[in-house]
Design a protein around this motif. Structure first.
Motif, PDB file in Angstrom:
ATOM      1  N   LEU A 172       1.138   4.095  -2.879  1.00 43.54           N
ATOM      2  CA  LEU A 172       0.905   5.520  -2.623  1.00 43.54           C
ATOM      3  C   LEU A 172       2.096   6.367  -3.055  1.00 43.54           C
ATOM      4  N   LEU A 173       3.303   5.887  -2.762  1.00 45.46           N
ATOM      5  CA  LEU A 173       4.497   6.638  -3.126  1.00 45.46           C
ATOM      6  C   LEU A 173       4.644   6.725  -4.643  1.00 45.46           C
ATOM      7  N   ILE A 174       4.419   5.605  -5.326  1.00 45.02           N
ATOM      8  CA  ILE A 174       4.508   5.619  -6.790  1.00 45.02           C
ATOM      9  C   ILE A 174       3.444   6.525  -7.386  1.00 45.02           C
ATOM     10  N   SER A 175       2.223   6.463  -6.841  1.00 46.87           N
ATOM     11  CA  SER A 175       1.144   7.337  -7.335  1.00 46.87           C
ATOM     12  C   SER A 175       1.493   8.800  -7.144  1.00 46.87           C
ATOM     13  N   ILE A 223       0.840  -1.208   0.000  1.00 48.20           N
ATOM     14  CA  ILE A 223       0.000   0.000   0.000  1.00 48.20           C
ATOM     15  C   ILE A 223       0.870   1.251   0.000  1.00 48.20           C
ATOM     16  N   TRP A 224       1.894   1.261   0.889  1.00 45.65           N
ATOM     17  CA  TRP A 224       2.769   2.439   0.936  1.00 45.65           C
ATOM     18  C   TRP A 224       3.533   2.611  -0.379  1.00 45.65           C
TER      19      TRP A 224
END
Length: 344
Positions: free
Chosen positions: A9-12, A5-6
């Protein structure tokens, strides 16, 4: 799962930042390579010194047309004109309230004192003042090119928080060592088992799958007690130890059991009888007015957490993935005795 999940989120965040930065470059939002017209006033007159105080004025209409924005600059900004070997440099005062996109440009084109600065395109030739008016001069200031602002900001934030996380982790080493040592002494002295017998009537309905005399109940009691009295430094190691004890009863290595979910939910609710230290620092004795509100709010949040965890455990999907599915509540732990310590 949380790692994925993290990572997502970071890639997004990087993807959205990259798209936004590419759009800024295509629109030339920061007018890279184009000088901004300004007017300089010399309140102390013209001097040959290397540092001359100036008053910087930017015409609002010119600014809006130049950057294609609705932002309006202030009537004037204090600054200094520096004469260097490379040419003349104009600096805005560090505390200047700049409109966008100048505020963003300051993050790139700034001095060591956080002053927005830019190079003047050509030497300044002030016109003599009239009456009480100081001498003025037309000029054009060129700032450093600004590119990939959001990508840079996300990268810097990631590094800053990584440093913060490392500092927190190092700071917790001493706390964990202290309270884990205290728990070991309490366990050897039989205090943990005495606590288990004391809290069994209260915790057994919440954790029916934990054997009656298992030390996990004592660790859970210590964790919740520390949270109730606002002892965050003690609650963390107690909570970690409680999870370790619950994991001893867990036949799966990668799926949480209902007792583990319940403990996490109760910790998230964070019921407190003692006001948080931050509120005490901010409000002082006025905190007395909020004590009952804090107790009622945290009590209701605890009730909601317990009900939500219980209902979640009864959902078909949750029941199907429960590692303890089919086991009798309060039965023997997998691979060991009732206390979960069969291996010694």
């Amino acid at each position: 799962m949380l790692n994925y999940i993290w990572a997502a989120l970071l890639i997004s965040a990087f993807v959205f930042a990259g798209v936004s930065d590419i759009r800024d470059v295509s629109r030339d939002t920061y007018r890279n390579g184009q000088p901004l017209p300004v007017e300089l006033a010399f309140p102390e007159g013209i001097a040959d010194s290397a540092r001359t105080p100036v008053r910087i004025r930017i015409d609002a209409g010119v600014y809006q047309d130049f950057y294609g924005t609705e932002e309006r600059p202030a009537a004037g900004y204090d600054g200094v004109l520096l004469r260097t070997d490379e040419g003349m440099v104009l600096r805005f005062d560090a505390g200047a309230a700049l409109p966008e996109p100048l505020e963003t440009i300051r993050g790139v084109s700034r001095s060591n004192d956080d002053e927005l600065q830019g190079a003047l395109e050509e030497p300044v030739s002030p016109a003599p003042g009239v009456g009480d008016d100081p001498p003025t001069a037309e000029a054009a200031v060129l700032f450093e090119p600004v590119r990939f602002v959001k990508m840079t900001a996300i990268g810097a934030a990631a590094l800053d928080f990584a440093e913060t996380a490392a500092g927190i982790a190092i700071g917790l080493i001493g706390v964990l060592a202290l309270f884990l040592g205290v728990m070991k002494i309490a366990e050897e002295a039989g205090i943990i088992f005495a606590i288990v017998r004391l809290v069994r009537p209260v915790l057994r309905p919440l954790f029916p799958e934990v054997p009656e005399d298992h030390p996990a109940l004592g660790m859970i009691a210590l964790n919740l007690t520390a949270n109730i009295f606002g002892l965050g430094n003690a609650a963390t190691p107690f909570g970690i130890k409680a999870m370790e004890e619950l994991q001893r009863l867990n036949p799966s290595e990668d799926t949480a059991t209902n007792p583990m979910v319940m403990l996490l939910a109760m910790n998230t609710a964070s019921v407190q009888l003692v006001p948080p230290v931050l509120l005490l620092a901010l409000l002082g004795l006025q905190i007395n007015r909020l004590i009952f509100a804090i107790i009622i709010t945290t009590g209701l949040s605890l009730l909601v957490a317990i009900v939500a965890a219980k209902l979640y455990g009864k959902l078909p999907g949750s029941r199907a993935s429960d590692p303890n599915q089919g086991q009798r509540p309060g039965g023997r732990a997998p691979g060991g005795g009732a206390s979960g310590h069969g291996e010694g």
